[in-house]
Scaffold this motif. Structure first.
Motif, mmCIF file in Angstrom:
data_model
loop_
_atom_site.group_PDB
_atom_site.id
_atom_site.type_symbol
_atom_site.label_atom_id
_atom_site.label_comp_id
_atom_site.label_asym_id
_atom_site.label_seq_id
_atom_site.Cartn_x
_atom_site.Cartn_y
_atom_site.Cartn_z
ATOM 1 N N PHE A 1 2.105 10.778 12.884
ATOM 2 C CA PHE A 1 0.828 10.653 12.167
ATOM 3 C C PHE A 1 -0.148 9.833 13.011
ATOM 4 N N MET B 1 9.447 -0.465 8.128
ATOM 5 C CA MET B 1 9.187 0.340 6.930
ATOM 6 C C MET B 1 10.189 1.482 6.809
ATOM 7 N N MET C 1 -2.276 10.143 5.655
ATOM 8 C CA MET C 1 -1.299 9.407 6.460
ATOM 9 C C MET C 1 -1.783 9.091 7.875
ATOM 10 N N LEU D 1 10.461 8.904 -0.053
ATOM 11 C CA LEU D 1 10.965 8.394 1.226
ATOM 12 C C LEU D 1 12.350 7.778 1.059
ATOM 13 N N VAL E 1 -3.530 5.861 7.438
ATOM 14 C CA VAL E 1 -2.571 4.796 7.121
ATOM 15 C C VAL E 1 -1.796 4.400 8.382
ATOM 16 N N CYS F 1 1.602 4.547 -3.359
ATOM 17 C CA CYS F 1 1.669 6.011 -3.335
ATOM 18 C C CYS F 1 3.105 6.529 -3.392
ATOM 19 N N HIS F 2 3.975 5.944 -2.563
ATOM 20 C CA HIS F 2 5.334 6.494 -2.420
ATOM 21 C C HIS F 2 6.336 5.907 -3.405
ATOM 22 N N ASP G 1 -2.680 14.432 9.003
ATOM 23 C CA ASP G 1 -2.779 14.469 7.549
ATOM 24 C C ASP G 1 -3.937 13.557 7.175
ATOM 25 N N LEU H 1 -0.588 0.745 11.590
ATOM 26 C CA LEU H 1 0.771 0.229 11.780
ATOM 27 C C LEU H 1 1.118 0.007 13.248
ATOM 28 N N MET I 1 0.843 -1.201 0.000
ATOM 29 C CA MET I 1 0.000 0.000 0.000
ATOM 30 C C MET I 1 0.885 1.261 0.000
ATOM 31 N N CYS I 2 1.923 1.274 0.820
ATOM 32 C CA CYS I 2 2.851 2.420 0.859
ATOM 33 C C CYS I 2 3.450 2.647 -0.528
ATOM 34 N N PHE J 1 12.674 1.890 3.529
ATOM 35 C CA PHE J 1 12.766 3.050 2.636
ATOM 36 C C PHE J 1 14.093 3.801 2.807
ATOM 37 N N SER K 1 2.607 15.478 -5.452
ATOM 38 C CA SER K 1 1.936 15.749 -4.176
ATOM 39 C C SER K 1 2.333 14.755 -3.077
ATOM 40 N N ILE K 2 3.167 13.770 -3.420
ATOM 41 C CA ILE K 2 3.552 12.744 -2.437
ATOM 42 C C ILE K 2 5.073 12.767 -2.248
ATOM 43 N N PRO K 3 5.545 12.891 -1.011
ATOM 44 C CA PRO K 3 6.990 12.982 -0.780
ATOM 45 C C PRO K 3 7.721 11.672 -1.042
ATOM 46 N N TYR L 1 14.068 9.541 11.245
ATOM 47 C CA TYR L 1 13.120 10.580 10.839
ATOM 48 C C TYR L 1 11.809 9.940 10.369
HETATM 49 C C1 HEC Z 1 -2.909 7.201 -0.581
HETATM 50 C C2 HEC Z 1 -1.496 7.565 -0.684
HETATM 51 C C3 HEC Z 1 -0.556 7.212 0.449
HETATM 52 C C4 HEC Z 1 -0.359 5.981 1.021
HETATM 53 C C5 HEC Z 1 -1.094 4.674 0.763
HETATM 54 C C6 HEC Z 1 0.750 6.143 1.954
HETATM 55 N N1 HEC Z 1 1.186 7.434 1.950
HETATM 56 FE FE1 HEC Z 1 2.667 8.198 3.124
HETATM 57 N N2 HEC Z 1 2.226 10.068 2.461
HETATM 58 C C7 HEC Z 1 1.261 10.396 1.527
HETATM 59 C C8 HEC Z 1 1.168 11.835 1.419
HETATM 60 C C9 HEC Z 1 0.228 12.610 0.494
HETATM 61 C C10 HEC Z 1 2.115 12.378 2.337
HETATM 62 C C11 HEC Z 1 2.383 13.868 2.647
HETATM 63 C C12 HEC Z 1 1.607 14.221 3.905
HETATM 64 C C13 HEC Z 1 1.811 15.656 4.342
HETATM 65 O O1 HEC Z 1 1.713 16.555 3.499
HETATM 66 O O2 HEC Z 1 2.074 15.869 5.539
HETATM 67 C C14 HEC Z 1 2.766 11.236 2.966
HETATM 68 C C15 HEC Z 1 3.766 11.356 3.913
HETATM 69 C C16 HEC Z 1 4.471 10.298 4.452
HETATM 70 C C17 HEC Z 1 5.628 10.393 5.326
HETATM 71 C C18 HEC Z 1 6.283 11.690 5.790
HETATM 72 C C19 HEC Z 1 7.389 12.038 4.810
HETATM 73 C C20 HEC Z 1 8.153 13.281 5.178
HETATM 74 O O3 HEC Z 1 9.032 13.648 4.388
HETATM 75 O O4 HEC Z 1 7.915 13.877 6.225
HETATM 76 C C21 HEC Z 1 6.019 9.129 5.627
HETATM 77 C C22 HEC Z 1 7.193 8.719 6.493
HETATM 78 C C23 HEC Z 1 5.120 8.225 4.935
HETATM 79 N N3 HEC Z 1 4.194 8.951 4.231
HETATM 80 C C24 HEC Z 1 5.205 6.850 4.987
HETATM 81 C C25 HEC Z 1 4.230 5.979 4.488
HETATM 82 C C26 HEC Z 1 4.195 4.561 4.749
HETATM 83 C C27 HEC Z 1 5.255 3.798 5.540
HETATM 84 C C28 HEC Z 1 3.081 4.077 4.143
HETATM 85 C C29 HEC Z 1 2.536 2.663 4.172
HETATM 86 C C30 HEC Z 1 2.248 2.108 5.464
HETATM 87 C C31 HEC Z 1 2.431 5.199 3.467
HETATM 88 N N4 HEC Z 1 3.160 6.340 3.709
HETATM 89 C C32 HEC Z 1 1.280 5.103 2.708
HETATM 90 C C33 HEC Z 1 0.517 9.481 0.790
HETATM 91 C C34 HEC Z 1 0.407 8.118 1.055
#
Ligand code: HEC
Length: 91
Positions: free
Chosen positions: A56, A81, A66, A41, A69, A26-27, A63, A73, A22-23, A85, A37-39, A48
């Motif tokens: 989160f 994770m 997140m 990792l 999501v 998007c990532h 957010d 966890l 799932m992560c 990454f 729009s998605i950072p 960090y």
């Molecule tokens: C539906 C899309 C989506 C999914 C699925 C998702 N993310 Fe994200 N993630 C985002 C977005 C959008 C942001 C930016 C949030 C913000 O602006 O604060 C983000 C931010 C983050 C950040 C912060 C990054 C930073 O530079 O501060 C982390 C860490 C992260 N995600 C990890 C994960 C992990 C691990 C998973 C799986 C368990 C996951 N994400 C699943 C969309 C997603």
């Protein structure tokens, strides 16, 4: 007995893989995001990343995506994770 005892470990591993997929959706497969729009990792510090996931989950860093999501966890998932990454693994 032995089989029963090992079931939770298998289940946890399967959950972890599903969550990680799932992560990646998007990532990106390696954490290198294809979406503006998605950072990304990839190669980010593991400490960090796990701190952000905990923030989160706790609501400290809200957010709309997140927070939902991270609620899924465990602490161990977050650490694994973050390590995955930070090392830039995957294809
Ligand atoms: C539906 C899309 C989506 C999914 C699925 C998702 N993310 Fe994200 N993630 C985002 C977005 C959008 C942001 C930016 C949030 C913000 O602006 O604060 C983000 C931010 C983050 C950040 C912060 C990054 C930073 O530079 O501060 C982390 C860490 C992260 N995600 C990890 C994960 C992990 C691990 C998973 C799986 C368990 C996951 N994400 C699943 C969309 C997603």
């Amino acid at each position: 007995m032995l089989i029963c005892a090992s079931v939770p470990a298998f289940a946890q591993q399967a959950d972890y893989q599903n969550l990680l997929n799932m992560c990646k959706a998007c990532h990106g497969e390696t954490g290198e995001s294809q979406f503006s729009s998605i950072p990304s990792l990839k190669y980010q510090n593991a400490d960090y990343l796990s701190a952000q996931l905990a923030a989160f989950k706790s609501g400290q860093r809200p957010d709309k995506t997140m927070s939902k999501v991270a609620a899924l966890l465990s602490e161990k998932d977050m650490q694994q994770m973050a390590k995955y990454f930070s090392e830039g693994k995957g294809k």
